[in-house]
Design an enzyme around this catalytic site. Structure first.
Site, PDB file in Angstrom:
ATOM      1  N   HIS A  24       0.782  -1.171  -0.132  1.00 51.38           N
ATOM      2  CA  HIS A  24      -0.247   0.053  -0.030  1.00 51.38           C
ATOM      3  C   HIS A  24       0.814   1.325  -0.203  1.00 51.38           C
ATOM      4  O   HIS A  24       0.531   2.148   0.884  1.00 51.38           O
ATOM      5  CB  HIS A  24      -1.156   0.055   1.219  1.00 51.38           C
ATOM      6  CG  HIS A  24      -0.774  -0.498   2.538  1.00 51.38           C
ATOM      7  ND1 HIS A  24       0.051   0.246   3.262  1.00 51.38           N
ATOM      8  CD2 HIS A  24      -1.349  -1.106   3.187  1.00 51.38           C
ATOM      9  CE1 HIS A  24       0.384  -0.246   4.329  1.00 51.38           C
ATOM     10  NE2 HIS A  24      -0.671  -1.233   4.614  1.00 51.38           N
ATOM     11  N   ASP A  82      -3.908  -8.684   4.856  1.00 55.59           N
ATOM     12  CA  ASP A  82      -2.360  -9.431   4.654  1.00 55.59           C
ATOM     13  C   ASP A  82      -2.447 -10.296   5.794  1.00 55.59           C
ATOM     14  O   ASP A  82      -1.632 -11.300   5.576  1.00 55.59           O
ATOM     15  CB  ASP A  82      -1.258  -8.589   4.863  1.00 55.59           C
ATOM     16  CG  ASP A  82      -1.334  -7.598   5.900  1.00 55.59           C
ATOM     17  OD1 ASP A  82      -2.526  -7.188   6.431  1.00 55.59           O
ATOM     18  OD2 ASP A  82      -0.376  -7.028   6.292  1.00 55.59           O
ATOM     19  N   ASP A 164       1.371  -6.978  13.967  1.00 47.96           N
ATOM     20  CA  ASP A 164       2.027  -5.998  13.205  1.00 47.96           C
ATOM     21  C   ASP A 164       3.264  -5.414  13.806  1.00 47.96           C
ATOM     22  O   ASP A 164       4.558  -4.601  13.408  1.00 47.96           O
ATOM     23  CB  ASP A 164       1.371  -4.858  12.593  1.00 47.96           C
ATOM     24  CG  ASP A 164       0.766  -5.345  11.406  1.00 47.96           C
ATOM     25  OD1 ASP A 164       1.204  -6.082  10.643  1.00 47.96           O
ATOM     26  OD2 ASP A 164      -0.428  -4.831  11.007  1.00 47.96           O
ATOM     27  N   TYR A 190       9.643   0.306   9.143  1.00 44.23           N
ATOM     28  CA  TYR A 190       8.330  -0.383   9.333  1.00 44.23           C
ATOM     29  C   TYR A 190       7.472   0.437  10.303  1.00 44.23           C
ATOM     30  O   TYR A 190       6.388   0.908  10.153  1.00 44.23           O
ATOM     31  CB  TYR A 190       8.353  -1.808   9.780  1.00 44.23           C
ATOM     32  CG  TYR A 190       6.969  -2.345   9.835  1.00 44.23           C
ATOM     33  CD1 TYR A 190       6.340  -3.023   8.814  1.00 44.23           C
ATOM     34  CD2 TYR A 190       6.205  -2.285  10.940  1.00 44.23           C
ATOM     35  CE1 TYR A 190       4.962  -3.731   8.714  1.00 44.23           C
ATOM     36  CE2 TYR A 190       4.792  -2.947  11.048  1.00 44.23           C
ATOM     37  CZ  TYR A 190       4.289  -3.596   9.692  1.00 44.23           C
ATOM     38  OH  TYR A 190       2.952  -4.058   9.973  1.00 44.23           O
ATOM     39  N   HIS A 223       5.053  -9.973  10.374  1.00 41.56           N
ATOM     40  CA  HIS A 223       6.005  -9.772   9.106  1.00 41.56           C
ATOM     41  C   HIS A 223       7.293  -9.979   9.535  1.00 41.56           C
ATOM     42  O   HIS A 223       7.778  -9.545  10.423  1.00 41.56           O
ATOM     43  CB  HIS A 223       5.854  -8.366   8.557  1.00 41.56           C
ATOM     44  CG  HIS A 223       4.332  -8.272   8.055  1.00 41.56           C
ATOM     45  ND1 HIS A 223       3.823  -8.536   6.750  1.00 41.56           N
ATOM     46  CD2 HIS A 223       3.134  -7.198   8.422  1.00 41.56           C
ATOM     47  CE1 HIS A 223       2.572  -8.409   6.493  1.00 41.56           C
ATOM     48  NE2 HIS A 223       2.312  -7.334   7.414  1.00 41.56           N
TER      49      HIS A 223
END
Ligand SMILES: Cc1cc2nc3c(=O)[nH]c(=O)nc-3n(C[C@H](O)[C@H](O)[C@H](O)COP(=O)(O)O)c2cc1C
Length: 396
Positions: A24, A82, A164, A190, A223
């Site tokens: 994104h 995701d 996340d 991130y 992630h």
């Protein structure tokens, strides 16, 4: 397929997305992973799933560990696609499993998926589910970074399944953070691009979790790589620093230019910054990844933004970047605006206004008519000195 056992009875069953280059709008030159975990005990839980299109990889990793039909609980720490894109496929395989989410998560799930027939159990901070010897303990983390977010902690394993939080976009055949030399840079990128707007909340959440007295010796995000051993302390310290706005004596200069005049100003300003004793990093907005610039801004004291005037306003790339930056709400920065114009100008005033709305302390914006003269270049060096002075004053 080899099993990836990260703790006794806890397995990584994620998917590796080697080719993702844009998440994104966030540049992901190293791809990413969608991490999911099987916790196997008398009962079995699947913690998070993977992005749509990666279900087969998830399923084959689960197959190597257990009969997928044995899954009793599917934990949805976060509804973003995701992590839940394969949830419907999972529920086709285990229609009797209980989906576990926060109240907000349970509200959001039917907006994405047809949940008819699913049993959804809502949980809040302090709620637990026993799998036998292991306990799933839930901690809500609302607005980190959606209203539904929570993390799952397994006290018997001192393991935090953090979704996340503490993640990084890295596709790798390695699973642990200590196996990647660029890990902290990836974690900073991130944080800066996804979590920076929520920094005050992150400070509070870290204090809240610290105050719960829970022991953590492994953090497994959704992630990238898993933090273990001293890496746990490293990433917690890094998050404390980033969320509190800790910064270095660095200046980030971002700009665009049509005919090179604004760029001449950049050179003079950058040299002025160096002469004033700060480090400087310069980015042409048309040639640089914005997500990397944002990472650099995370730890910088000063941000300078330059643009020529075009049609009474700023260059579109500069406008787009400032819109992105404003949403990320960087804290405690000093900055300025500069640029070249031909007749009535407009860009510099507009940039200064945007920086102020972003919360940046703006020092003496500087406009130059067409090509900068020797005096104009001296004024650029002076601007550099003034912003460094202002940043040092702010620090005191
Ligand atoms: C398409 C175009 C539109 C422009 N519009 C304006 C304007 O509205 N107001 C103004 O003062 N200058 C305007 N200019 C003049 C530029 O701002 C001026 O040439 C400036 O020196 C360009 O800086 P640069 O060399 O960094 O691109 C325009 C120039 C171009 C090429």
């Amino acid at each position: 397929m080899n099993k990836v056992e990260i703790k006794d009875g806890v397995y990584w069953v994620g998917a590796i997305d080697w080719n993702l280059r844009d998440f994104h709008g966030y540049a992901t030159p190293r791809g990413t992973t969608y991490n999911a975990y099987i916790v196997k005990d008398s009962k079995t839980a699947l913690v998070d799933t993977v992005k749509a299109g990666f279900f087969d990889e998830l399923q084959s990793r689960i197959d190597a560990i257990t009969d997928p039909g044995d899954i009793d609980y599917v934990i949805v720490n976060h509804v973003e696609p995701d992590h839940t894109g394969s949830l419907s496929r999972v529920m086709e395989v285990v229609p009797d499993a209980t989906v576990v989410a926060t109240r907000k998560g349970a509200e959001e799930l039917p907006m994405y998926y047809d949940c008819d027939g699913w049993e959804i159990q809502t949980v809040k901070t302090g709620d637990t589910i026993s799998l036998g010897g292991k306990t799933l303990s839930f901690i809500e983390t609302p607005m980190l970074h959606w209203p539904d977010n929570m993390v799952t902690y397994i006290p018997e394993d001192h393991l935090l399944l953090s979704n996340d939080a503490f993640g990084q976009h890295i596709a790798s055949s390695k699973r642990y953070a200590d196996e990647d030399s660029e890990i902290l840079e990836a974690a900073a990128t991130y944080y800066a691009n996804i979590l920076m707007p929520f920094s005050p909340l992150i400070t509070k959440t870290l204090q809240k979790i610290g105050g719960m007295g829970i022991e953590i010796d492994m953090i497994a995000p959704s992630h990238g790589m898993i933090w273990r051993n001293s890496g746990v302390g490293d990433i917690l310290d890094a998050y404390r620093g980033w969320s509190s706005g800790k910064s270095n004596d660095t200046t980030i200069v971002v700009y665009d230019t049509m005919w090179g005049s604004t760029e001449k100003m950049v050179s003079a300003i950058a040299q002025g910054i160096i002469d004033a004793g700060f480090e400087v990093k310069v980015y042409h907005l048309g040639k640089s990844e914005w997500s990397e610039i944002i990472r650099e801004i995370l730890e910088a004291k000063i941000i300078l933004v330059g643009s020529p005037t075009i049609n009474n306003g700023m260059f579109p790339s500069v406008g787009g970047f400032l819109t992105y930056l404003r949403g990320l709400r960087p804290k405690g920065k000093v900055g300025s605006a500069f640029g070249s114009y031909g007749w009535a100008g407009g860009a510099v005033k507009a940039i200064a206004g945007e920086l102020e709305k972003t919360g940046v302390t703006v020092v003496d914006p500087l406009s130059v008519k067409f090509v900068p003269s020797t005096d104009d270049l001296a004024a650029c060096a002076e601007l550099a000195e003034k912003v460094v002075d202002a940043a040092e004053m702010q620090e005191r």
